[in-house]
Motif scaffolding. Sequence first.
Motif, PDB file in Angstrom:
ATOM      1  N   ASP A   1      12.303 -12.025  18.388  1.00  0.00           N
ATOM      2  CA  ASP A   1      13.166 -11.055  18.058  1.00  0.00           C
ATOM      3  C   ASP A   1      14.285 -11.223  18.364  1.00  0.00           C
ATOM      4  O   ASP A   1      15.032 -11.301  19.675  1.00  0.00           O
ATOM      5  N   ASN A   2      14.828 -12.328  16.909  1.00  0.00           N
ATOM      6  CA  ASN A   2      15.912 -13.200  17.512  1.00  0.00           C
ATOM      7  C   ASN A   2      17.789 -11.949  17.614  1.00  0.00           C
ATOM      8  O   ASN A   2      18.894 -12.726  17.799  1.00  0.00           O
ATOM      9  N   ALA A   3      17.529 -11.042  16.656  1.00  0.00           N
ATOM     10  CA  ALA A   3      18.781 -10.060  17.461  1.00  0.00           C
ATOM     11  C   ALA A   3      18.620  -9.800  18.733  1.00  0.00           C
ATOM     12  O   ALA A   3      19.965 -10.137  19.632  1.00  0.00           O
ATOM     13  N   MET A   4      17.112  -9.500  19.771  1.00  0.00           N
ATOM     14  CA  MET A   4      17.858  -9.725  20.791  1.00  0.00           C
ATOM     15  C   MET A   4      17.488 -11.083  22.071  1.00  0.00           C
ATOM     16  O   MET A   4      17.153 -10.119  22.894  1.00  0.00           O
ATOM     17  N   ASN A   5      17.216 -11.889  21.167  1.00  0.00           N
ATOM     18  CA  ASN A   5      17.303 -12.929  21.599  1.00  0.00           C
ATOM     19  C   ASN A   5      15.588 -12.793  22.627  1.00  0.00           C
ATOM     20  O   ASN A   5      15.493 -13.264  23.914  1.00  0.00           O
ATOM     21  N   MET A   6      14.620 -13.148  22.569  1.00  0.00           N
ATOM     22  CA  MET A   6      13.452 -11.763  23.025  1.00  0.00           C
ATOM     23  C   MET A   6      12.359 -12.704  21.889  1.00  0.00           C
ATOM     24  O   MET A   6      12.028 -12.833  21.327  1.00  0.00           O
ATOM     25  N   VAL A   7      11.274 -13.000  22.932  1.00  0.00           N
ATOM     26  CA  VAL A   7       9.812 -13.232  22.576  1.00  0.00           C
ATOM     27  C   VAL A   7       9.040 -12.619  23.302  1.00  0.00           C
ATOM     28  O   VAL A   7       9.085 -12.357  24.317  1.00  0.00           O
ATOM     29  N   HIS A   8       8.050 -11.543  22.657  1.00  0.00           N
ATOM     30  CA  HIS A   8       6.667 -11.530  22.968  1.00  0.00           C
ATOM     31  C   HIS A   8       5.841 -12.108  22.972  1.00  0.00           C
ATOM     32  O   HIS A   8       5.068 -12.444  22.622  1.00  0.00           O
ATOM     33  N   LEU A   9       4.646 -11.368  24.567  1.00  0.00           N
ATOM     34  CA  LEU A   9       3.680 -11.626  24.385  1.00  0.00           C
ATOM     35  C   LEU A   9       2.521 -10.277  24.166  1.00  0.00           C
ATOM     36  O   LEU A   9       2.377  -9.833  25.617  1.00  0.00           O
ATOM     37  N   THR A  10       2.079  -9.819  22.898  1.00  0.00           N
ATOM     38  CA  THR A  10       1.479  -9.106  24.059  1.00  0.00           C
ATOM     39  C   THR A  10      -0.205  -8.990  23.339  1.00  0.00           C
ATOM     40  O   THR A  10      -1.016  -9.999  23.140  1.00  0.00           O
ATOM     41  N   MET A  11      -1.072  -8.735  24.432  1.00  0.00           N
ATOM     42  CA  MET A  11      -2.465  -9.234  25.137  1.00  0.00           C
ATOM     43  C   MET A  11      -3.091  -7.996  25.327  1.00  0.00           C
ATOM     44  O   MET A  11      -2.957  -6.897  26.163  1.00  0.00           O
ATOM     45  N   ASN A  12      -4.517  -7.934  24.571  1.00  0.00           N
ATOM     46  CA  ASN A  12      -5.226  -7.067  23.992  1.00  0.00           C
ATOM     47  C   ASN A  12      -6.749  -6.983  24.579  1.00  0.00           C
ATOM     48  O   ASN A  12      -7.040  -8.993  24.678  1.00  0.00           O
ATOM     49  N   ASP A  13      -7.491  -6.442  24.924  1.00  0.00           N
ATOM     50  CA  ASP A  13      -8.748  -6.514  25.704  1.00  0.00           C
ATOM     51  C   ASP A  13      -8.195  -7.880  26.403  1.00  0.00           C
ATOM     52  O   ASP A  13      -9.539  -9.148  26.406  1.00  0.00           O
ATOM     53  N   LEU A  14      -8.241  -7.445  27.590  1.00  0.00           N
ATOM     54  CA  LEU A  14      -7.565  -8.375  28.699  1.00  0.00           C
ATOM     55  C   LEU A  14      -9.003  -8.416  29.029  1.00  0.00           C
ATOM     56  O   LEU A  14     -10.087  -7.900  29.621  1.00  0.00           O
ATOM     57  N   LYS A  15      -9.181  -9.704  29.741  1.00  0.00           N
ATOM     58  CA  LYS A  15     -10.522 -10.465  30.331  1.00  0.00           C
ATOM     59  C   LYS A  15     -10.174 -11.241  32.010  1.00  0.00           C
ATOM     60  O   LYS A  15      -9.066 -11.207  31.769  1.00  0.00           O
ATOM     61  N   PRO A  16     -11.557 -10.841  32.964  1.00  0.00           N
ATOM     62  CA  PRO A  16     -10.509 -11.704  34.040  1.00  0.00           C
ATOM     63  C   PRO A  16     -10.457 -12.683  33.804  1.00  0.00           C
ATOM     64  O   PRO A  16      -9.249 -13.231  34.184  1.00  0.00           O
ATOM     65  N   GLU A  17     -11.027 -13.768  32.873  1.00  0.00           N
ATOM     66  CA  GLU A  17     -10.688 -15.027  33.427  1.00  0.00           C
ATOM     67  C   GLU A  17      -8.776 -15.365  32.559  1.00  0.00           C
ATOM     68  O   GLU A  17      -8.118 -16.357  32.201  1.00  0.00           O
ATOM     69  N   ASP A  18      -8.184 -14.206  32.193  1.00  0.00           N
ATOM     70  CA  ASP A  18      -6.529 -14.125  31.675  1.00  0.00           C
ATOM     71  C   ASP A  18      -6.005 -14.118  32.868  1.00  0.00           C
ATOM     72  O   ASP A  18      -4.699 -14.478  32.373  1.00  0.00           O
ATOM     73  N   THR A  19      -6.116 -13.961  34.061  1.00  0.00           N
ATOM     74  CA  THR A  19      -5.703 -13.118  35.692  1.00  0.00           C
ATOM     75  C   THR A  19      -4.547 -14.935  35.755  1.00  0.00           C
ATOM     76  O   THR A  19      -5.520 -16.718  35.375  1.00  0.00           O
ATOM     77  N   ALA A  20      -3.321 -15.321  35.612  1.00  0.00           N
ATOM     78  CA  ALA A  20      -2.396 -16.544  35.609  1.00  0.00           C
ATOM     79  C   ALA A  20      -1.377 -15.860  35.935  1.00  0.00           C
ATOM     80  O   ALA A  20      -0.635 -14.582  36.016  1.00  0.00           O
ATOM     81  N   VAL A  21      -0.259 -16.630  35.999  1.00  0.00           N
ATOM     82  CA  VAL A  21       1.032 -16.776  36.082  1.00  0.00           C
ATOM     83  C   VAL A  21       0.753 -17.256  35.017  1.00  0.00           C
ATOM     84  O   VAL A  21       0.501 -18.567  34.121  1.00  0.00           O
ATOM     85  N   TYR A  22       2.241 -15.649  33.884  1.00  0.00           N
ATOM     86  CA  TYR A  22       2.204 -16.342  32.943  1.00  0.00           C
ATOM     87  C   TYR A  22       3.868 -16.695  32.381  1.00  0.00           C
ATOM     88  O   TYR A  22       4.831 -16.238  32.438  1.00  0.00           O
ATOM     89  N   TYR A  23       4.149 -17.992  31.821  1.00  0.00           N
ATOM     90  CA  TYR A  23       5.446 -18.220  31.330  1.00  0.00           C
ATOM     91  C   TYR A  23       5.736 -18.553  29.787  1.00  0.00           C
ATOM     92  O   TYR A  23       5.350 -18.814  29.223  1.00  0.00           O
ATOM     93  N   CYS A  24       7.298 -18.447  30.118  1.00  0.00           N
ATOM     94  CA  CYS A  24       7.982 -18.518  28.950  1.00  0.00           C
ATOM     95  C   CYS A  24       8.402 -19.514  28.806  1.00  0.00           C
ATOM     96  O   CYS A  24       8.518 -20.160  29.885  1.00  0.00           O
ATOM     97  N   ALA A  25       8.200 -20.592  27.876  1.00  0.00           N
ATOM     98  CA  ALA A  25       8.944 -21.363  27.607  1.00  0.00           C
ATOM     99  C   ALA A  25      10.356 -21.162  26.332  1.00  0.00           C
ATOM    100  O   ALA A  25       9.859 -21.340  25.086  1.00  0.00           O
ATOM    101  N   ASP A  26      10.775 -22.663  26.408  1.00  0.00           N
ATOM    102  CA  ASP A  26      11.781 -22.858  25.272  1.00  0.00           C
ATOM    103  C   ASP A  26      11.583 -24.639  25.131  1.00  0.00           C
ATOM    104  O   ASP A  26      12.146 -25.245  25.740  1.00  0.00           O
ATOM    105  N   TYR A  27      11.464 -24.526  23.570  1.00  0.00           N
ATOM    106  CA  TYR A  27      11.191 -26.074  22.988  1.00  0.00           C
ATOM    107  C   TYR A  27      12.644 -26.638  23.043  1.00  0.00           C
ATOM    108  O   TYR A  27      12.380 -28.171  23.267  1.00  0.00           O
ATOM    109  N   GLN A  28      13.659 -25.838  22.743  1.00  0.00           N
ATOM    110  CA  GLN A  28      14.796 -26.685  22.287  1.00  0.00           C
ATOM    111  C   GLN A  28      15.273 -27.279  21.260  1.00  0.00           C
ATOM    112  O   GLN A  28      16.290 -28.264  20.462  1.00  0.00           O
TER     113      GLN A  28
END
Length: 120
Positions: free
Chosen positions: A72-99
Amino acid sequence: QVQLVESGGGSVQAGESLTLYCTVSGTIFSLNAMGWYRQAPGKQRELVADISSSGLTNYAGSVKGRFTISRDNAMNMVHLTMNDLKPEDTAVYYCADYQTVLPLEEPRYWGPGTQVTVSS
């Protein structure tokens, strides 16, 4: 100063959904490719998904069809929608900016991370 702040992590049961949010400041957000990475205990950090400044997306094979990255460029936000989550998705999730407009190199800036825990 570029700052990234993630939110939306938490604990869920397998099969449930979560949406992660990343708010970015200190940069011209609309010009930057963005990404979500994750790091599970004892494993290296890995790319989950990225999105170019124009909205082109790319996903890791393990999440394709279940996760959606959007911006959402108007709000300066990036989203990650995660469906059907599995135990192997367990982790620390990091947002990253490539510049850069395309995510071709390593990100320049990182958020502090948000924990996602999926129980079976």
